[in-house]
Write an enzyme that holds these catalytic residues in place. Structure first.
Site, short mmCIF file in Angstrom:
data_model
loop_
_atom_site.label_atom_id
_atom_site.label_comp_id
_atom_site.label_asym_id
_atom_site.label_seq_id
_atom_site.Cartn_x
_atom_site.Cartn_y
_atom_site.Cartn_z
NE ARG A 268 -4.07 -1.39 -0.50
CZ ARG A 268 -5.05 -1.73 0.52
NH1 ARG A 268 -5.36 -1.28 1.86
NH2 ARG A 268 -6.04 -2.87 0.60
NE ARG A 307 -19.92 -5.19 -4.18
CZ ARG A 307 -18.86 -5.12 -4.34
NH1 ARG A 307 -17.74 -5.35 -5.21
NH2 ARG A 307 -17.74 -4.23 -3.59
NE ARG A 325 -15.67 0.75 -0.37
CZ ARG A 325 -16.53 0.31 -0.66
NH1 ARG A 325 -17.79 0.68 -0.04
NH2 ARG A 325 -16.32 -1.05 -1.77
#
Ligand code: IMP
Ligand code: MG
Length: 369
Positions: A268, A307, A325
């Site tokens: 990350r 979803r 996000r």
């Protein structure tokens, strides 16, 4: 890199370094022996090159002879040493220096000592160009050591792998991990990363390492690393990179026969990417590519809202949470895109279309690696 029979070897010790070590040994031995005329004894086959170069560097008169022992099978030392040619001259009262190419377990050296037990030599010294301290299991003193090396199989400069490699002027070390395809897989939420990882795993015989799963596994099974990670999490602190890397290393080691790995959720940060490179290097391998599924924000938002309607996942229901996000993903991965781009390892793959089409695009990128 070179290939001998079925195995790959990488450059390890240069001809120049060998030459330096040989010069140092010749000088040291000549100083210790003084004006006596020593008998240098090479142990065939491996030591022919060491002996030939050594005596050329030896500055004073000396004698040279050989004995021939055999112990190795493939890349493993065996206990059973065969004496093929023994001593052919009387060494009573002589100063003897055994010249070895390599001392590994010390089994061959034990046989050398057996051979000399009943000879009335004045002194017996052992010199070896290479020495593997981690493999050595005997107590015999080694008087002169050229270069200490880790316990890994080497070839070149007299040393062979099943007959090949003795003529190479430098030394190569075995590559324990053969070719691997190691992917760092990225994609914003909703890009279909999980679906594609499943396909890639099958198609290329890769092991999918999802950092989240690895963490949950270690914590659930209360492994030492899991408990360590938990102790940080319980304090609300970030788990140090090294703990994560150690967990990943354990996963890599569990799967030594994989064709490679798909890293998912790691790295990350730049520091983590570097740590992952170091881990891969220690396995004689490397990250082949960062593959990022690229999907337009608006499409992602639509997919995730869709979803959310069926899955009921709360974080998929709210459009502003979704957009956040996605933004966070780009903020965080931008650095990694730069990191892997700098090594020409970044591959963006269009993630819009049917699952099959995207798989084909990914495969095209991977097949070119
Ligand atoms: P030892 O008897 O286990 O000490 O091994 C000594 C002999 O094994 C050497 O003389 C070599 O012939 C062989 N050997 C040990 N390690 C290696 C290696 O890494 N490459 C090639 N041959 C080796
Ligand atoms: Mg040998």
């Amino acid at each position: 890199m070179i290939k001998l029979h079925d195995k790959y070897f990488k450059p390890f010790i240069s001809a120049k370094e060998i030459d330096k070590a040989m010069t140092r040994m010749a000088t040291e031995i000549a100083n210790d022996i003084g004006d006596e005329i020593p008998v240098f004894i090479g142990i065939l086959n491996g030591s022919f090159m060491v002996v030939s170069d050594f005596v050329k560097k030896y500055p004073k008169p000396c004698e040279v002879t050989f004995i021939k022992l055999a112990s190795y099978e493939g890349v493993k030392s065996t206990e059973d040493i065969q004496r093929l040619i023994g001593l052919t001259q009387d060494l009573t009262g002589r100063t003897v220096v055994v010249l070895e190419d390599i001392i590994d377990t010390g089994n061959t050296l034990a046989e050398v000592h057996r051979i000399f037990k009943n000879e009335q030599v004045k002194s017996l010294k052992i010199a070896t160009l290479f020495y593997k301290p981690e493999a050595y299991k005997k107590d015999y003193k080694l008087h002169y050591i050229g270069i200490e090396i880790p316990n890994k199989f080497i070839v070149g400069y007299g040393l062979d792998y099943d007959g090949l490699g003795r003529n190479i002027p430098e030394v190569y070390q075995i590559k324990e991990t053969q070719y691997m395809t190691n992917l760092v897989l990225f994609g914003p939420p909703g890009a279909g990363k999980g679906t594609q990882a499943e396909f890639l795993k099958e198609k290329y015989n890769l092991v999918h390492i999802s950092t989240g799963d690895v963490f949950r596994f270690n914590i659930k099974n209360e492994t030492a690393l899991g408990m360590l990670a938990k102790s940080y999490m319980d304090k609300g602190a970030l788990v140090p990179d090294q703990v994560t890397i150690d967990m990943l290393e354990a996963e890599v080691e569990k799967n030594t026969d994989a064709n490679g790995f798909i890293f998912d959720g790691f790295p990350r940060t730049n520091a983590q990417a570097k740590a992952l490179d170091v881990l891969m290097q220690s396995k004689d391998s490397s990250i082949s590519a960062m593959i990022a599924l690229e999907v337009d924000d608006e499409i992602l938002v639509q997919r995730l809202i869709g979803r959310g309607k069926t899955s009921g996942r709360a974080d998929d229901a709210d459009e502003s949470i979704i957009r956040n996000r996605i933004k966070e993903y780009y903020d965080k991965t931008a650095i990694l895109k730069d990191y892997y781009s700098a090594q020409n390892k970044y591959f963006g793959v269009d993630g819009v279309g049917s699952v099959e089409d995207i798989t084909i695009r990914l495969s095209n990128a991977i097949d070119k690696l």
